[in-house]
Design a protein around this motif. Structure first.
Motif, mmCIF file in Angstrom:
data_model
loop_
_atom_site.group_PDB
_atom_site.id
_atom_site.type_symbol
_atom_site.label_atom_id
_atom_site.label_comp_id
_atom_site.label_asym_id
_atom_site.label_seq_id
_atom_site.Cartn_x
_atom_site.Cartn_y
_atom_site.Cartn_z
ATOM 1 N N SER A 2 0.825 -1.199 0.000
ATOM 2 C CA SER A 2 0.000 0.000 0.000
ATOM 3 C C SER A 2 0.866 1.258 0.000
ATOM 4 O O SER A 2 1.855 1.343 0.712
ATOM 5 N N VAL A 3 0.500 2.222 -0.835
ATOM 6 C CA VAL A 3 1.230 3.477 -0.915
ATOM 7 C C VAL A 3 0.228 4.605 -0.752
ATOM 8 O O VAL A 3 -0.972 4.422 -0.898
ATOM 9 N N SER A 4 0.770 5.785 -0.441
ATOM 10 C CA SER A 4 -0.109 6.941 -0.336
ATOM 11 C C SER A 4 -0.659 7.265 -1.712
ATOM 12 O O SER A 4 0.090 7.439 -2.674
ATOM 13 N N TYR A 5 -1.960 7.328 -1.827
ATOM 14 C CA TYR A 5 -2.586 7.496 -3.138
ATOM 15 C C TYR A 5 -3.893 8.239 -2.970
ATOM 16 O O TYR A 5 -4.610 8.037 -1.995
ATOM 17 N N LYS A 6 -4.203 9.073 -3.936
ATOM 18 C CA LYS A 6 -5.483 9.770 -3.919
ATOM 19 C C LYS A 6 -6.006 9.870 -5.340
ATOM 20 O O LYS A 6 -5.302 10.335 -6.238
ATOM 21 N N VAL A 7 -7.212 9.381 -5.545
ATOM 22 C CA VAL A 7 -7.841 9.503 -6.846
ATOM 23 C C VAL A 7 -8.236 10.957 -7.062
ATOM 24 O O VAL A 7 -8.985 11.531 -6.266
ATOM 25 N N GLU A 8 -7.686 11.585 -8.098
ATOM 26 C CA GLU A 8 -8.039 12.966 -8.403
ATOM 27 C C GLU A 8 -9.525 13.057 -8.746
ATOM 28 O O GLU A 8 -10.105 12.160 -9.351
ATOM 29 N N GLU A 9 -10.142 14.165 -8.343
ATOM 30 C CA GLU A 9 -11.587 14.303 -8.492
ATOM 31 C C GLU A 9 -12.025 14.158 -9.944
ATOM 32 O O GLU A 9 -13.034 13.509 -10.237
ATOM 33 N N ARG A 91 -5.319 1.970 -3.006
ATOM 34 C CA ARG A 91 -5.644 2.435 -4.354
ATOM 35 C C ARG A 91 -6.918 1.788 -4.879
ATOM 36 O O ARG A 91 -7.768 2.455 -5.490
ATOM 37 N N ILE A 92 -7.065 0.499 -4.648
ATOM 38 C CA ILE A 92 -8.282 -0.188 -5.075
ATOM 39 C C ILE A 92 -9.469 0.343 -4.298
ATOM 40 O O ILE A 92 -10.548 0.600 -4.860
ATOM 41 N N ASP A 93 -9.294 0.545 -3.004
ATOM 42 C CA ASP A 93 -10.371 1.059 -2.166
ATOM 43 C C ASP A 93 -10.837 2.422 -2.666
ATOM 44 O O ASP A 93 -12.047 2.691 -2.751
ATOM 45 N N GLN A 94 -9.917 3.296 -3.005
ATOM 46 C CA GLN A 94 -10.295 4.631 -3.442
ATOM 47 C C GLN A 94 -11.049 4.607 -4.771
ATOM 48 O O GLN A 94 -12.041 5.337 -4.946
ATOM 49 N N VAL A 95 -10.597 3.780 -5.717
ATOM 50 C CA VAL A 95 -11.322 3.695 -6.989
ATOM 51 C C VAL A 95 -12.696 3.100 -6.761
ATOM 52 O O VAL A 95 -13.711 3.604 -7.278
ATOM 53 N N MET A 96 -12.773 2.038 -5.980
ATOM 54 C CA MET A 96 -14.066 1.412 -5.684
ATOM 55 C C MET A 96 -15.009 2.407 -5.006
ATOM 56 O O MET A 96 -16.212 2.474 -5.329
ATOM 57 N N THR A 97 -14.502 3.173 -4.069
ATOM 58 C CA THR A 97 -15.329 4.156 -3.371
ATOM 59 C C THR A 97 -15.841 5.211 -4.345
ATOM 60 O O THR A 97 -17.000 5.651 -4.252
ATOM 61 N N ALA A 98 -14.993 5.615 -5.292
ATOM 62 C CA ALA A 98 -15.421 6.579 -6.308
ATOM 63 C C ALA A 98 -16.526 5.992 -7.184
ATOM 64 O O ALA A 98 -17.456 6.696 -7.586
ATOM 65 N N LEU A 99 -16.449 4.691 -7.475
ATOM 66 C CA LEU A 99 -17.443 4.054 -8.335
ATOM 67 C C LEU A 99 -18.754 3.792 -7.615
ATOM 68 O O LEU A 99 -19.840 3.941 -8.195
ATOM 69 N N LEU A 100 -18.654 3.392 -6.339
ATOM 70 C CA LEU A 100 -19.823 2.900 -5.611
ATOM 71 C C LEU A 100 -20.386 3.879 -4.594
ATOM 72 O O LEU A 100 -21.485 3.691 -4.084
ATOM 73 N N GLY A 101 -19.597 4.894 -4.250
ATOM 74 C CA GLY A 101 -20.066 5.871 -3.275
ATOM 75 C C GLY A 101 -19.683 5.558 -1.847
ATOM 76 O O GLY A 101 -19.872 6.389 -0.955
ATOM 77 N N TYR A 239 -19.447 -19.545 -0.039
ATOM 78 C CA TYR A 239 -18.024 -19.692 -0.342
ATOM 79 C C TYR A 239 -17.219 -18.424 -0.056
ATOM 80 O O TYR A 239 -16.028 -18.490 0.230
ATOM 81 N N TYR A 240 -17.875 -17.266 -0.112
ATOM 82 C CA TYR A 240 -17.164 -15.990 -0.015
ATOM 83 C C TYR A 240 -17.104 -15.435 1.404
ATOM 84 O O TYR A 240 -16.621 -14.331 1.607
ATOM 85 N N HIS A 241 -17.555 -16.198 2.367
ATOM 86 C CA HIS A 241 -17.468 -15.802 3.768
ATOM 87 C C HIS A 241 -16.126 -16.248 4.337
ATOM 88 O O HIS A 241 -15.625 -17.323 3.983
ATOM 89 N N PRO A 242 -15.491 -15.482 5.225
ATOM 90 C CA PRO A 242 -15.967 -14.194 5.738
ATOM 91 C C PRO A 242 -15.591 -13.036 4.810
ATOM 92 O O PRO A 242 -14.530 -13.038 4.192
ATOM 93 N N ALA A 243 -16.477 -12.063 4.731
ATOM 94 C CA ALA A 243 -16.153 -10.820 4.027
ATOM 95 C C ALA A 243 -15.238 -9.980 4.905
ATOM 96 O O ALA A 243 -15.219 -10.119 6.132
ATOM 97 N N LEU A 244 -14.461 -9.120 4.252
ATOM 98 C CA LEU A 244 -13.538 -8.243 4.971
ATOM 99 C C LEU A 244 -13.843 -6.790 4.656
ATOM 100 O O LEU A 244 -14.135 -6.433 3.507
ATOM 101 N N ARG A 245 -13.779 -5.950 5.659
ATOM 102 C CA ARG A 245 -13.734 -4.518 5.404
ATOM 103 C C ARG A 245 -12.373 -4.204 4.802
ATOM 104 O O ARG A 245 -11.433 -5.004 4.883
ATOM 105 N N MET A 246 -12.242 -3.044 4.207
ATOM 106 C CA MET A 246 -10.985 -2.719 3.545
ATOM 107 C C MET A 246 -9.846 -2.415 4.513
ATOM 108 O O MET A 246 -8.704 -2.233 4.085
ATOM 109 N N ASP A 247 -10.117 -2.376 5.808
ATOM 110 C CA ASP A 247 -9.033 -2.316 6.792
ATOM 111 C C ASP A 247 -8.590 -3.719 7.216
ATOM 112 O O ASP A 247 -7.747 -3.874 8.091
ATOM 113 N N GLY A 248 -9.184 -4.740 6.589
ATOM 114 C CA GLY A 248 -8.813 -6.116 6.863
ATOM 115 C C GLY A 248 -9.625 -6.798 7.946
ATOM 116 O O GLY A 248 -9.466 -8.003 8.163
#
Length: 287
Positions: A2-9, A91-101, A239-248
């Motif tokens: 993980s690196v410092s990353y910000k999706v530009e608006e 980075r994945i979390d930020q793009v996903m958040t931009a897509l899904l809200g 099959y997909y349990h347990p789900a994880l929050r993006m903080d793990g």
């Protein structure tokens, strides 16, 4: 990783507009070429170690099938820290958040090796397997090699994310390692998505997609995939349990059941349309 990353608006709005319109968006260079190479080497080393109790091949291969020597891996994040860090990368979390809200929940990792000469995967919709409710799942599909039509890049049907989950039918297992597919009124509707190492394609759980065989003699098409579900989802397949929050951290969700209504193609006044008139009788525990 993980690196410092910000999706530009302005980038975020472009990704979301394309995702909402077509069902997918390609984020080029989300990970560096060096990161992609290190991940590629990591999974090749894991595969070189041979069978592992946590490995999941997901198909039956004949002795000469290249996939027998390089079966795909799944749910690596449950036992491999490198995979867990990638799955929950900022980075994945930020793009996903931009897509899904809002931030998603992570439920699956997969690694496809797709060596030279191997079969592809028939057209399908991911949420047929995950059954995320309410809402849908979203995939993050990262290229670890250059992917193009020759080595079997991903192919997608733009706009198909607006369709319901379609009724399945048998696939041609001579060219697909999976045995079910979905029918299309236009057999040429899927378009190829060529990518460079480190590019990530994000796509909706109802988007019809698949890939053709790798017809090269010397090129792999390795890809690392994460599956996520929308942050307001309450249910997902067992099959997909347990789900994880993006903080793990894990969270408990209900188990979604299979079967139910599915879409069938009928002739409308302006051409084929899909109607939710079928009943799905085929079940699969996972993709």
């Amino acid at each position: 990783m993980s690196v410092s990353y910000k999706v530009e608006e302005h980038h975020a709005s472009t990704y979301k507009e394309e995702f909402d319109r077509t069902g997918y968006t390609l984020v080029r260079g989300l990970f560096s070429t060096d990161e992609a190479e290190r991940l590629r080497d990591h999974y090749m080393e894991l595969r070189k170690r041979g069978s592992d109790p946590h490995d999941f091949a997901g198909h039956t291969s004949v002795s000469r099938d290249p996939l027998r020597r390089y079966p795909r891996m799944a749910q690596m994040h449950r036992w491999d820290d490198v995979s867990l860090r990638w799955l929950t990368d900022e980075r994945i979390d930020q793009v996903m958040t931009a897509l899904l809200g809002r931030s998603p929940y992570a439920v699956q990792t997969m690694l496809y090796f797709k060596p030279p000469g191997s079969r592809g995967q028939a057209l399908h919709q991911d949420n047929f397997y995950l059954k995320a409710e309410p809402g849908t799942c979203v995939a993050a599909w990262m290229a670890l090699d250059r992917v193009d039509q020759a080595n079997g890049c991903l192919e997608v049907v733009p706009g198909s994310h607006r369709w319901p989950i379609l009724c399945t039918e048998k696939a041609d297992t001579k060219i697909s390692f999976t045995d079910i597919t979905v029918p299309l009124p236009d057999t040429d509707a899927a378009v190829p998505v060529e990518m460079e190492p480190g590019d990530v394609l994000f796509f909706h759980g109802a988007l019809v997609h698949g890939s053709a065989p790798n017809v090269t003699t010397d090129r792999f098409r390795r890809a690392l995939i994460g599956h996520y579900i929308e942050g307001e989802a309450e249910r997902v397949a067992q099959y997909y349990h347990p789900a994880l929050r993006m903080d793990g951290s894990p969270l408990e969700l209900d188990v979604a059941e299979g079967g139910g209504a599915c879409g069938e193609w009928v002739e409308g006044p302006d051409g084929p349309v899909v109607q939710l008139t079928g009943t799905e009788t085929i079940t699969r525990k996972h993709e």
